[in-house]
Design a protein around this motif. Structure first.
Motif, short mmCIF file in Angstrom:
data_model
loop_
_atom_site.label_atom_id
_atom_site.label_comp_id
_atom_site.label_asym_id
_atom_site.label_seq_id
_atom_site.Cartn_x
_atom_site.Cartn_y
_atom_site.Cartn_z
N VAL A 251 -0.93 4.91 -12.66
CA VAL A 251 -0.53 4.15 -11.46
C VAL A 251 0.24 5.06 -10.50
N ASP A 252 1.20 5.82 -11.04
CA ASP A 252 1.99 6.72 -10.20
C ASP A 252 1.11 7.80 -9.56
N GLU A 253 0.20 8.34 -10.37
CA GLU A 253 -0.72 9.37 -9.86
C GLU A 253 -1.66 8.75 -8.82
N GLY A 254 -2.04 7.50 -9.03
CA GLY A 254 -2.93 6.81 -8.09
C GLY A 254 -2.27 6.59 -6.74
N ALA A 255 -0.96 6.32 -6.74
CA ALA A 255 -0.24 6.11 -5.48
C ALA A 255 -0.30 7.37 -4.62
N SER A 256 -0.11 8.52 -5.26
CA SER A 256 -0.20 9.80 -4.54
C SER A 256 -1.63 10.05 -4.06
N LEU A 257 -2.60 9.70 -4.91
CA LEU A 257 -4.01 9.88 -4.56
C LEU A 257 -4.40 8.99 -3.39
N GLU A 258 -3.85 7.79 -3.36
CA GLU A 258 -4.16 6.85 -2.29
C GLU A 258 -3.68 7.37 -0.94
N GLU A 259 -2.50 7.98 -0.92
CA GLU A 259 -1.98 8.55 0.32
C GLU A 259 -2.88 9.66 0.85
N LYS A 260 -3.40 10.48 -0.06
CA LYS A 260 -4.30 11.56 0.35
C LYS A 260 -5.60 11.00 0.92
N LEU A 261 -6.15 9.98 0.24
CA LEU A 261 -7.41 9.39 0.71
C LEU A 261 -7.23 8.73 2.08
N LYS A 262 -6.11 8.05 2.27
CA LYS A 262 -5.84 7.43 3.56
C LYS A 262 -5.76 8.48 4.67
N SER A 263 -5.11 9.59 4.36
CA SER A 263 -5.00 10.68 5.33
C SER A 263 -6.37 11.25 5.68
N ASN A 264 -7.22 11.41 4.66
CA ASN A 264 -8.57 11.93 4.88
C ASN A 264 -9.39 10.99 5.75
N ILE A 265 -9.31 9.70 5.46
CA ILE A 265 -10.06 8.70 6.22
C ILE A 265 -9.57 8.65 7.67
N GLU A 266 -8.26 8.74 7.85
CA GLU A 266 -7.70 8.73 9.20
C GLU A 266 -8.17 9.94 10.00
N THR A 267 -8.26 11.08 9.34
CA THR A 267 -8.76 12.29 10.03
C THR A 267 -10.20 12.13 10.46
N ILE A 268 -11.02 11.54 9.58
CA ILE A 268 -12.43 11.29 9.94
C ILE A 268 -12.51 10.28 11.08
N ALA A 269 -11.66 9.25 11.04
CA ALA A 269 -11.65 8.23 12.10
C ALA A 269 -11.25 8.86 13.44
N GLU A 270 -10.31 9.79 13.40
CA GLU A 270 -9.91 10.49 14.63
C GLU A 270 -11.06 11.33 15.16
N GLY A 271 -11.79 11.99 14.24
CA GLY A 271 -12.96 12.76 14.65
C GLY A 271 -14.02 11.87 15.28
N LEU A 272 -14.19 10.68 14.71
CA LEU A 272 -15.15 9.71 15.26
C LEU A 272 -14.74 9.30 16.66
N SER A 273 -13.45 9.05 16.84
CA SER A 273 -12.95 8.67 18.16
C SER A 273 -13.19 9.77 19.19
N ASP A 274 -12.99 11.01 18.76
CA ASP A 274 -13.22 12.14 19.66
C ASP A 274 -14.70 12.28 20.02
N ILE A 275 -15.57 12.00 19.05
CA ILE A 275 -17.01 12.07 19.31
C ILE A 275 -17.43 10.99 20.30
N VAL A 276 -16.84 9.78 20.15
CA VAL A 276 -17.15 8.69 21.09
C VAL A 276 -16.78 9.11 22.51
#
Length: 293
Positions: free
Chosen positions: A150-175
């Motif tokens: 669970v503790d390791e998953g919390a750290s993993l979740e933060e990384k995944l959220k950051s990755n998704i946000e970066t892709i979303a920002e790239g999508l916004s820039d492409i638009v």
């Protein structure tokens, strides 16, 4: 809530009669890949151990090590039938003397004779009481391993959220870049054909159809919409209670498919730099998703 498949937990118990130590390690795996190391007298409990482990850790490459030590000096793991041993020993000795053999292996032969040494029964050792304590320690170790996940998953979740946000920002820039790309395409067509159109006759309707077909092949609007949907669904799955790993893996494949199509159809240097950035983040997501339960 994200839970990692990587985990570690241990637990122990000790009193005047026994000492117990259990260690549990887990890594990522598509299914429950369980290896068990336990004392020989509890080898018949492997199926029960598997059920206990699966009830807590669900899946992963799991290693369980159980150590048990009885402190009672009279508490042997086997029983020795001394009367039967003496009978065999005397008989073997008489037979050896009758043939004039002075072998020194008579003791060993008598000890290995049938029914001289037998495993101690559960009733004699109160094995069920010992197993009950082992199972209690095992459950504690599994609980500690699950907490680690669970503790390791919390750290993993933060990384995944950051990755998704970066892709979303790239999508916004492409638009934003997409409008300029269309203008560049239109200007390029005008420059290439303006002189030719002045000097040659042409079918205006046919030319318009060709242009529409050309723009449809380059249009990435649907891919942008689908990518945005996949990113939002990925974030939604991360908020579920359990078993997100496989779902996140499937969604990652769809995200990758849309990113690749955008890069291929856009055929534009301004957009391509964002595509490369998103691909890099997606690779991180795929690697991390493999460790999500």
């Amino acid at each position: 809530m994200i839970k990692s498949m990587t985990g570690f937990g241990n637990a122990g118990f000790e009193n005047e009669q026994m000492m117990i130590h259990v260690e549990v390690k887990s890594l990522n795996s598509k299914f429950l890949d369980l290896s068990i190391r336990s004392p020989r007298q509890f080898s018949d409990k492997e199926h029960e151990i598997r059920n206990v482990v699966q009830g807590v850790l669900d899946r992963g490459k799991v290693s369980v090590s159980i150590e048990f030590l009885s402190k009672s000096s009279k508490d042997l793991p086997v029983s020795i039938n001394e009367e039967l041993f003496e009978t065999f020993y005397k008989k073997f000795k008489e037979m050896a003397q009758s043939v004039g053999d002075d072998s020194n292996d008579i003791f060993k032969l008598a000890l290995q004779a049938p029914n001289v040494i037998n495993n101690v029964t559960s009733e004699e050792k109160d094995e069920e009481q010992e197993w009950g304590m082992i199972k209690k320690v095992l459950s504690e170790a599994l609980g500690n391993c699950n907490k680690f996940r669970v503790d390791e998953g919390a750290s993993l979740e933060e990384k995944l959220k950051s990755n998704i946000e970066t892709i979303a920002e790239g999508l916004s820039d492409i638009v934003k870049e997409e409008g300029q790309r269309k203008d560049r395409i239109k200007q390029k067509i005008r420059n290439h054909f303006s002189e030719w159109l002045d000097e040659n006759s042409f079918d205006a309707n046919r030319f318009e159809q060709e242009l529409i077909y050309y723009f449809e092949k380059l249009d990435i609007t649907e891919e942008l919409v689908r990518l945005d949907t996949h990113l939002k669904y990925f974030s939604k799955i991360m908020e579920e209670d359990k078993n997100q790993g496989k779902k996140l893996g499937f969604i990652s494949q769809e995200i990758g498919r849309e990113i690749n199509t955008i890069g291929s159809k856009a055929n534009d240097a301004g957009i391509q730099k964002y595509v490369i950035l998103m691909k890099d983040e997606l690779e991180k997501i795929k690697e991390q998703s493999m460790n999500v339960l």
